[in-house]
Design an enzyme around this catalytic site. Structure first.
Site, PDB file in Angstrom:
ATOM      1  N   VAL A  34       0.919  -1.139   0.000  1.00  9.50           N
ATOM      2  CA  VAL A  34       0.000   0.000   0.000  1.00  9.50           C
ATOM      3  C   VAL A  34       0.961   1.190   0.000  1.00  9.50           C
ATOM      4  CG1 VAL A  34      -1.827   1.211   1.231  1.00  9.50           C
ATOM      5  CG2 VAL A  34      -1.770  -1.289   1.246  1.00  9.50           C
ATOM      6  N   PRO A  35       1.294   1.698  -1.204  1.00 12.92           N
ATOM      7  CA  PRO A  35       2.501   2.512  -1.408  1.00 12.92           C
ATOM      8  C   PRO A  35       2.442   3.946  -0.869  1.00 12.92           C
ATOM      9  CG  PRO A  35       1.310   2.305  -3.459  1.00 12.92           C
ATOM     10  CD  PRO A  35       0.581   1.460  -2.454  1.00 12.92           C
ATOM     11  N   CYS A  36       2.488   4.052   0.444  1.00 14.97           N
ATOM     12  CA  CYS A  36       2.493   5.370   1.087  1.00 14.97           C
ATOM     13  C   CYS A  36       3.740   6.170   0.721  1.00 14.97           C
ATOM     14  CB  CYS A  36       2.370   5.218   2.598  1.00 14.97           C
ATOM     15  SG  CYS A  36       3.514   4.057   3.342  1.00 14.97           S
ATOM     16  N   HIS A  37       4.783   5.492   0.279  1.00 11.75           N
ATOM     17  CA  HIS A  37       6.010   6.197  -0.131  1.00 11.75           C
ATOM     18  C   HIS A  37       5.808   7.014  -1.408  1.00 11.75           C
ATOM     19  CE1 HIS A  37       6.173   2.331  -2.273  1.00 11.75           C
ATOM     20  NE2 HIS A  37       6.854   2.983  -3.212  1.00 11.75           N
TER      21      HIS A  37
END
Length: 186
Positions: free
Chosen positions: A139-142
């Site tokens: 879940v690509p919060c970056h």
């Protein structure tokens, strides 16, 4: 979502530190974090599973460890197919679903993330939900950056956030995309 009584945990070495993966018996991810932030992983698990659950060591639960190794080896799209099962509020889950919709190699601002989650005025709340994401990388919060393009707020550290964006080929202001070659973490 009812809390499982136990979850599976595995560890894998990456070029930017050891990664912890927590999954259920069905092979769905419940959490991913770095071992140097293991306390946060346990805190998020308690938040999302208030009834508690035991962590049982496992090797490659549901093929998830192998998939994360493939991601770090350059098979970037592999994370798009991984099943995720989290708790969270309706708004948090909307933000996390919006994060999964950000294409690899792209970034959005917190304002854009709030709009993608259906609440364009809730920029700060979207930022908080982004920070409460228990399934880092997948879940690509970056992929969320500041409005001026600056790297801001990543629980694993700004250096890792930059590495992940470079690994995915995301353009960064003042810096061309830089695909790091995979190096064995041995």
């Amino acid at each position: 979502m009812s809390a499982p009584s136990s979850l599976l945990i595995d560890r894998t070495a990456t070029p930017i530190g050891e990664l912890l993966l927590v999954a259920d018996d069905d092979g769905a991810l419940h959490a991913i974090d770095w071992t140097d932030h293991e306390d946060r992983l346990h805190r998020l698990l308690r938040l999302h599973h208030p009834g508690g659950c035991d962590l049982r060591p496992a090797t490659d639960p549901g093929g998830l460890t192998r998939a994360m190794d493939a991601y770090f080896a350059g098979e970037l799209a592999v994370i798009d197919r991984l099943p995720v099962r989290t708790g969270g509020t309706d708004f948090q889950r909307a933000v996390w679903a919006a994060l999964r919709g950000i294409p690899c190699g792209s970034t959005v601002t917190y304002r854009e993330l709030a709009a993608l989650a259906g609440r364009p005025a809730a920029v700060r709340a979207a930022g908080h939900a982004n920070g409460a994401n228990p399934v880092s990388i997948v879940v690509p919060c970056h992929r969320v950056i500041g409005s001026a393009g600056a790297l801001t707020g990543y629980g694993g550290g700004i250096e890792r956030k930059g590495w992940l964006l470079d690994h995915e080929g995301a353009p960064r202001p003042g810096r061309p995309p830089n695909r790091f070659p995979y190096r064995s973490p041995d």
